[in-house]
Motif scaffolding. Structure first.
Motif, PDB file in Angstrom:
ATOM      1  N   PRO A  91     -34.891   3.878   6.139  1.00 41.73           N
ATOM      2  CA  PRO A  91     -34.304   5.091   5.574  1.00 41.73           C
ATOM      3  C   PRO A  91     -32.857   5.266   6.030  1.00 41.73           C
ATOM      4  O   PRO A  91     -32.497   4.909   7.143  1.00 41.73           O
ATOM      5  CB  PRO A  91     -35.199   6.206   6.093  1.00 41.73           C
ATOM      6  N   ALA A  92     -32.035   5.774   5.132  1.00 41.70           N
ATOM      7  CA  ALA A  92     -30.649   6.063   5.500  1.00 41.70           C
ATOM      8  C   ALA A  92     -30.568   7.506   5.981  1.00 41.70           C
ATOM      9  O   ALA A  92     -31.419   8.314   5.649  1.00 41.70           O
ATOM     10  CB  ALA A  92     -29.755   5.858   4.292  1.00 41.70           C
TER      11      ALA A  92
ATOM     12  N   HIS B  66     -28.906  11.134   5.833  1.00 42.50           N
ATOM     13  CA  HIS B  66     -28.234  11.818   4.742  1.00 42.50           C
ATOM     14  C   HIS B  66     -27.441  13.032   5.164  1.00 42.50           C
ATOM     15  O   HIS B  66     -26.682  13.568   4.382  1.00 42.50           O
ATOM     16  CB  HIS B  66     -29.254  12.289   3.708  1.00 42.50           C
TER      17      HIS B  66
ATOM     18  N   GLN C 142     -37.013   7.670  -2.933  1.00 42.67           N
ATOM     19  CA  GLN C 142     -35.959   7.780  -1.929  1.00 42.67           C
ATOM     20  C   GLN C 142     -35.674   6.406  -1.316  1.00 42.67           C
ATOM     21  O   GLN C 142     -34.521   6.029  -1.112  1.00 42.67           O
ATOM     22  CB  GLN C 142     -36.375   8.784  -0.835  1.00 42.67           C
TER      23      GLN C 142
ATOM     24  N   ASP D 278     -32.142   4.406  -1.130  1.00 41.38           N
ATOM     25  CA  ASP D 278     -31.566   3.956   0.139  1.00 41.38           C
ATOM     26  C   ASP D 278     -31.307   2.463   0.120  1.00 41.38           C
ATOM     27  O   ASP D 278     -30.264   1.980   0.551  1.00 41.38           O
ATOM     28  CB  ASP D 278     -32.518   4.286   1.303  1.00 41.38           C
TER      29      ASP D 278
ATOM     30  N   ARG E  57     -28.309   1.685  -2.067  1.00 45.08           N
ATOM     31  CA  ARG E  57     -27.046   2.067  -1.451  1.00 45.08           C
ATOM     32  C   ARG E  57     -26.640   1.048  -0.393  1.00 45.08           C
ATOM     33  O   ARG E  57     -25.489   0.651  -0.286  1.00 45.08           O
ATOM     34  CB  ARG E  57     -27.215   3.458  -0.824  1.00 45.08           C
ATOM     35  N   ARG E  58     -27.629   0.623   0.338  1.00 45.97           N
ATOM     36  CA  ARG E  58     -27.336  -0.366   1.377  1.00 45.97           C
ATOM     37  C   ARG E  58     -26.827  -1.662   0.744  1.00 45.97           C
ATOM     38  O   ARG E  58     -25.886  -2.284   1.206  1.00 45.97           O
ATOM     39  CB  ARG E  58     -28.614  -0.615   2.187  1.00 45.97           C
TER      40      ARG E  58
END
Ligand SMILES: Nc1ncnc2c1ncn2[C@@H]1O[C@H](COP(=O)(O)OP(=O)(O)OP(=O)(O)O)[C@@H](O)[C@H]1O
Ligand SMILES: Nc1ncnc2c1ncn2[C@@H]1O[C@H](COP(=O)(O)OP(=O)(O)OP(=O)(O)O)[C@@H](O)[C@H]1O
Ligand SMILES: [Mg+2]
Ligand SMILES: [Mg+2]
Lengths: 569, 278, 185
Positions: free
Chosen positions: A292-293, A295, A557, A561, A564-565
């Motif tokens: 998980p990033a 936020h 989600q 994530d 985005r990574r």
């Protein structure tokens, strides 16, 4: 297929009068009665041009050179005029405001009958029965001003169906519709297809949305040539979408991230038909490995609305008690159904309209007494309709206008304009007149004209409407880049992909009220918010269930994530 | 600049006037206005004026709906009266052929003839106004085009009028939006700017409006061609209605009023003027 | 000559939308003039543009409908003599249709001159002849008054049609494209 084709292109080439090159090259294509066809392709590839050749606008309205043959029902179209063609093929244009020529719904539906001298009684009877088919029979006396985008689209559909044509042609029927209305539009088209057996041709950028219902064949057009003609399952399994810059369905992307090899046997054309037995394990493994990033945006507030209420006419409220707080450097989207008040909200922020109640703060300072011009130093707004912003005939001057009004020296203007034109993919057209651009290209001109002013906060109203995936990605990546440099970005959009991919946070409006303000992945998996705001559940959610993953929201989600990574690498 | 003003505040009340077909109302409007435009007899003008105010009452038009128009008209009539007096203080004498002086200001003599001429003219102007207001406020804009076609106007011209009514609100909104977005790009439109700049800047709003409209002309005419517009010499109208008994009655009454006016001029006054001075 | 009066769907639509803009400009967009209580009507610049692009029928109808409609909205009833004069001016402006090279993307010296000669003739006939004569016939206005008004109106409208019309036509010409001229860089 043993019957005779209803549409037959043979070695067909077309070149617009003002173009140096042909727009359609050597087309060969047969379409059979009762087929349902989808045409996709990048912006400017010639999809609308193909449509114009079918319905007779070429050569009736657009000048140019035609070679080769196009037959409809076995008759060469060059021997027919547009009126004869209009009896065979009905066209629903992209711009439903322009298609709506009547003062009321009833008059608009009746337009073709009026031109045919159909007597009054019969006309009223036929209008009523067609209106019932598209569920507009209670709104026959409404004017276009009182209708939502979706209702206008239904009216256009009825106006074309009333003539009992054999072929229906839709040019981007979903642009500007909210996700739920878009879904309904696809369902209506499909129902008509099933009930009447008409031949249906749909031109659309939103592939996944059209694939909500069955499609017989998908044609991919690139640079005026048909480069693929196959069914949905084969298409998503092939590399063609990626090569031509067309967006594949989101669940297909997820499958690919999970390193599943998508094949025709998986029947991945529609999420409903997808066979998950090949991919379940891969998806679960992939999901288990996503980190998980974080936020949290803890930066100070840059823009804040406090108890804002507004009405255009003093009677019907458009916005009621809106509260939100946007942090510096955030990227937020505002979503909600057609007519929910999204564009109105952006106008209040820029001072185009004055709120009836409530306050707006910029970095804690009340904006009440700031004029439009003063607010424009801070906030840049790209409006929904590009035509309302464009005031110069030439692209370069249009983008330079704001700088010239701010008395920036001309050498600096040249540098800044050139740079921004490149970013927006407009550099090849610098010295074209704006009137020769397609809708998507015009929209990019208005984005460039605001970007060049370097605002602190950037509001974009439907930035990606009518854009193909390649340009869409380019624009969005640029926004991400300037966002990283500290510009706060607010996106108003109907595109759920966009919201998921680019904005961690979403504000949802329905009926002029804020009904949600949370993570995008939560919004798109909350059935109640989805229903209330006319949104659509993402196909990722369905995919997670098919793969036996319990927490769909977490899966969505996770997808964001991961993506985005991937981009940040 | 009040951009929120509605085009027609057509109200959906249900009165005998509203129930008349648009065609009837258009013909009656033309009969009655031609009557007062033709006649220079204050008795006729007053009679028509009383009649039309009565009709306004029947059609439940409230004063608040027409207040703005009334103010404009009053300003216009008063200005016109003053100017035409100073331009030709003896015009009345020329028309009526006599001269009864009753006062003198700034060396210009005031005659009863001039007074009578100007009063007549004022009422002549004023009496057209209620007729126009009734027509505008009780006619469904949708019926207007078919009515025009009904009185013999070519259907293509009638459609042009319908398109004007259809797109006026859109264009009004576009204008407003362009006006705002130009200001946001840094355009100075307040009275602070110099005359020439203001002229140039208002062009910067008008030009995009016109050019986006020209683009739209193309799209709309394509949409109309695709649905078979102008392929036949005639067309029917969704909104046209059959004439009822009331329609016939209204037509007869207004026709008679028109004929009566002409008769008054021809047989009683033997000219367009009513001359009380001989 | 026959071409001048040809009417197709585009002409009709241009007329309808042109009249809508005319109405709007006529009511709201007046440029104040140095003479008190008068203003330059930008609307006549618009009717000159549309008449040059779409011909006399469109020109006449645009000014007629537009003027009648804005009168009706403001005063409750059109001022017929001036409405008709407006229509006449638009009609005559339309004789510039197909006499200039504006559709081919050129609007320079000779074309500007042609346009302005036609425009001045139109304004003079409409405002110095038609409007005053109708004023006298319909309303029995004093002769010297109506001619003074007419001449003032003619001058003002010549200036707005001349300046604004010319500027609009130059801008329009810039957006026209020549055959085979568009290629990507
Ligand atoms: N009227 C015209 N005159 C000259 N060129 C044109 C005209 N219309 C379109 N073109 C050109 O033809 C090409 C194809 O345009 P078309 O409108 O068919 O694209 P499209 O595939 O429908 O794109 P979009 O997805 O943006 O609608 C474009 O490069 C465009 O610039
Ligand atoms: N200028 C205006 N005058 C009066 N009403 C307006 C005006 N602009 C918008 N409205 C109304 O206000 C409501 C909200 O409109 P708005 O344009 O903000 O919706 P939106 O959420 O942006 O919709 P969409 O998704 O279709 O763009 C609508 O019902 C609309 O009809
Ligand atoms: Mg297109
Ligand atoms: Mg909007």
């Amino acid at each position: 297929m043993d019957s005779q084709p209803i549409i037959e292109f043979t070695n067909f080439t077309f070149q617009y009068f003002s173009q140096a090159e042909p727009t359609l090259h050597d087309m060969n294509l047969n379409i059979y009665p009762g087929q349902k066809i989808l045409i996709v392709g990048p912006s400017g590839s010639g999809k609308s041009t193909l449509g114009h050749c079918l319905n007779g606008l070429i050569p009736f309205s657009y000048r140019g050179e035609v070679h080769g043959s196009l037959k409809i029902n076995g008759v060469e179209t060059s021997t027919l005029d547009i009126f004869q063609l209009s009896k065979v093929i009905g066209t629903v244009l992209q711009d439903s405001d322009s298609q709506f020529v009547g003062l009321t719904v009833g008059e608009d539906i009746a337009f073709a009958l009026e031109n045919d001298n159909v007597p009054g009684d019969e006309m009223h009877r036929r209008v009523r029965s067609v209106a019932q088919m598209v569920d507009m029979d209670t709104l026959l006396t409404s004017s276009p001003f009182e209708l939502s985008g979706g209702q206008k689209q239904r009216t256009s559909l009825a106006g074309v169906m009333i003539d009992d044509v054999e072929i229906l042609l839709f040019d981007e029927p979903l642009a500007n519709l909210d996700p739920a209305t878009g879904k309904t539009a696809i369902e209506i088209i499909d129902d008509i297809h099933k009930q009447s057996g008409k031949t249906i041709i749909i031109i659309e950028h939103r592939l996944e949305d059209v694939l909500h219902r069955d499609i017989d064949r998908i044609l991919v057009i690139d640079d005026g040539r048909i480069i693929a003609d196959m069914d949905a399952h084969a298409l998503v399994a092939s590399p063609i979408l990626k090569e031509t810059g067309i967006r594949e369905p989101l669940y297909v992307t997820a499958l690919k991230y999970a390193e599943v090899k998508v094949t025709e046997e998986m029947r991945a054309g529609h999420i409903e038909t997808l066979k998950t037995e090949f991919s379940r394990d891969a998806l679960q493994t992939w999901y288990g490995h996503i980190q998980p990033a974080d936020h949290l945006n803890t930066r100070p507030s840059i823009l804040k609305m406090e108890d804002i209420s507004f009405s255009y006419d003093g009677i019907r409220p458009v916005l009621t008690d809106i509260n939100f707080d946007i942090h510096e450097g955030e990227m937020v989207s505002i979503v909600g159904k057609n007519g929910a008040g999204k564009s109105t909200l952006s106008k209040l922020l820029c001072g185009f309209e004055k709120e009836d109640r409530g306050r707006i703060f910029y970095r804690g300072k009340d904006l009440r007494d700031k004029s439009i011009k003063e607010r424009a130093e801070i906030i840049g707004l790209v409006m929904q309709n590009p035509n309302q912003m464009i005031s110069n005939p030439m692209i370069y001057d249009e983008v330079a206008l704001g700088l010239r009004l701010r008395q920036v020296p001309e050498e600096e203007i040249t540098l800044r304009v050139d740079k921004v034109l490149k970013i927006c993919g407009l550099a090849p057209f610098v010295d074209w007149p704006i009137s020769a651009l397609s809708y998507g290209q015009k929209k990019r001109v208005t984005i460039a004209a605001i970007l060049v002013l370097d605002p602190k906060i950037l509001i974009l109203d439907e930035p990606t409407a009518g854009q193909d995936f390649r340009h869409y990605t380019e624009i969005m990546e640029f926004l991400v880049k300037i966002n990283k440099l500290g510009v706060t970005v607010i996106l108003i959009t109907h595109d759920m992909h966009l919201m998921l991919e680019y904005t961690p946070r979403a504000i949802v409006l329905a009926g002029g009220r804020k009904i949600a303000d949370t993570a995008a992945s939560v919004v798109l998996t909350d059935a109640q918010v989805i229903a209330e705001a006319n949104l659509k559940e993402t196909s990722l959610f369905a995919l997670s269930h098919m793969a036996g993953i319990e927490d769909g929201t977490q899966f969505v989600q996770g997808f964001i994530d991961y993506e985005r990574r991937l981009k940040n690498r | 600049m009040n951009m929120k003003m509605k085009l027609f505040s057509y109200n959906l009340a249900d009165t005998p006037i509203h129930r008349l077909s648009g065609l009837t109302k258009l013909i009656c409007f033309l009969f009655l206005t031609f009557a007062v435009m033709y006649s220079y007899d204050i008795r006729v003008t007053l009679a028509v004026m009383v009649f039309s105010i009565l009709l306004m009452w029947v059609s439940k038009i409230r004063f608040s709906q027409v207040r703005l128009m009334v103010i404009y008209v009053l300003i216009f009539i008063v200005t016109n009266a003053v100017i035409s007096f100073f331009f030709s203080p003896e015009y009345g004498t020329t028309i009526y052929g006599t001269s009864h002086e009753f006062a003198k200001i700034f060396g210009i003599s005031l005659t009863y003839e001039q007074l009578f001429y100007q009063v007549t003219k004022m009422f002549k102007y004023a009496s057209v106004i209620p007729l126009g207001m009734i027509f505008l406020l009780t006619t469904n804009p949708s019926e207007f085009a078919s009515s025009l076609n009904g009185i013999g106007v070519n259907y293509k011209a009638a459609i042009a009028v319908a398109l004007t009514l259809r797109y006026f609100p859109d264009i009004q909104r576009d204008y407003h939006d362009i006006y705002l977005s130009q200001q946001a790009r840094g355009l100075e439109l307040s009275s602070k700017a110099k005359f020439f700049d203001r002229f140039k800047n208002s062009l910067l709003i008008v030009i995009p409006l016109i050019f986006s409209t020209l683009d739209r002309v193309e799209v709309i005419s394509n949409a109309m061609d695709l649905r078979g517009f102008s392929k036949n010499k005639t067309r029917t109208w969704y909104t046209s209605r059959k004439l009822s008994r009331q329609d016939v009655l209204a037509l007869v009454v207004s026709g008679l009023i028109f004929i009566a006016t002409v008769c008054v001029s021809v047989f009683i006054n033997q000219s367009r003027f009513y001359n009380p001075f001989i | 000559m026959k071409d001048l009066f040809k009417v197709n769907t585009k002409t009709i639509v241009a007329t309808g939308l042109g009249a809508a803009i005319f109405t709007l400009l006529f009511m709201y967009v007046k440029v104040p003039s140095p003479v008190p209580e008068t203003s330059f009507q930008t609307a006549y610049g618009l009717s000159a543009l549309f008449a040059t692009l779409f011909g006399p029928i469109a020109g006449a109808l645009i000014s007629f409908i537009g003027h009648a409609l804005s009168d009706a909205i403001q005063y409750g009833s059109p001022w017929w003599s001036w409405v008709i004069a407006s229509g006449v001016s638009g009609f005559i402006f339309g004789f510039a249709f197909k006499r200039t090279k504006v559709e081919e993307g050129e609007f320079k010296g000779k074309d500007i001159l042609t346009f302005n000669i036609i425009q001045v003739i139109g304004n003079v006939i409409a405002w110095v002849v038609v409007a005053p004569v109708l004023d006298i016939l319909i309303y029995q206005e004093p002769v010297n008054l109506v001619f003074t008004q007419g001449i003032t109106a003619a001058i003002m409208n010549c200036i707005s049609a001349g300046v604004i019309g010319t500027l609009l036509l130059i801008a329009y010409a810039a957006t026209r494209t020549k055959k085979g001229s568009l290629s990507k860089k």
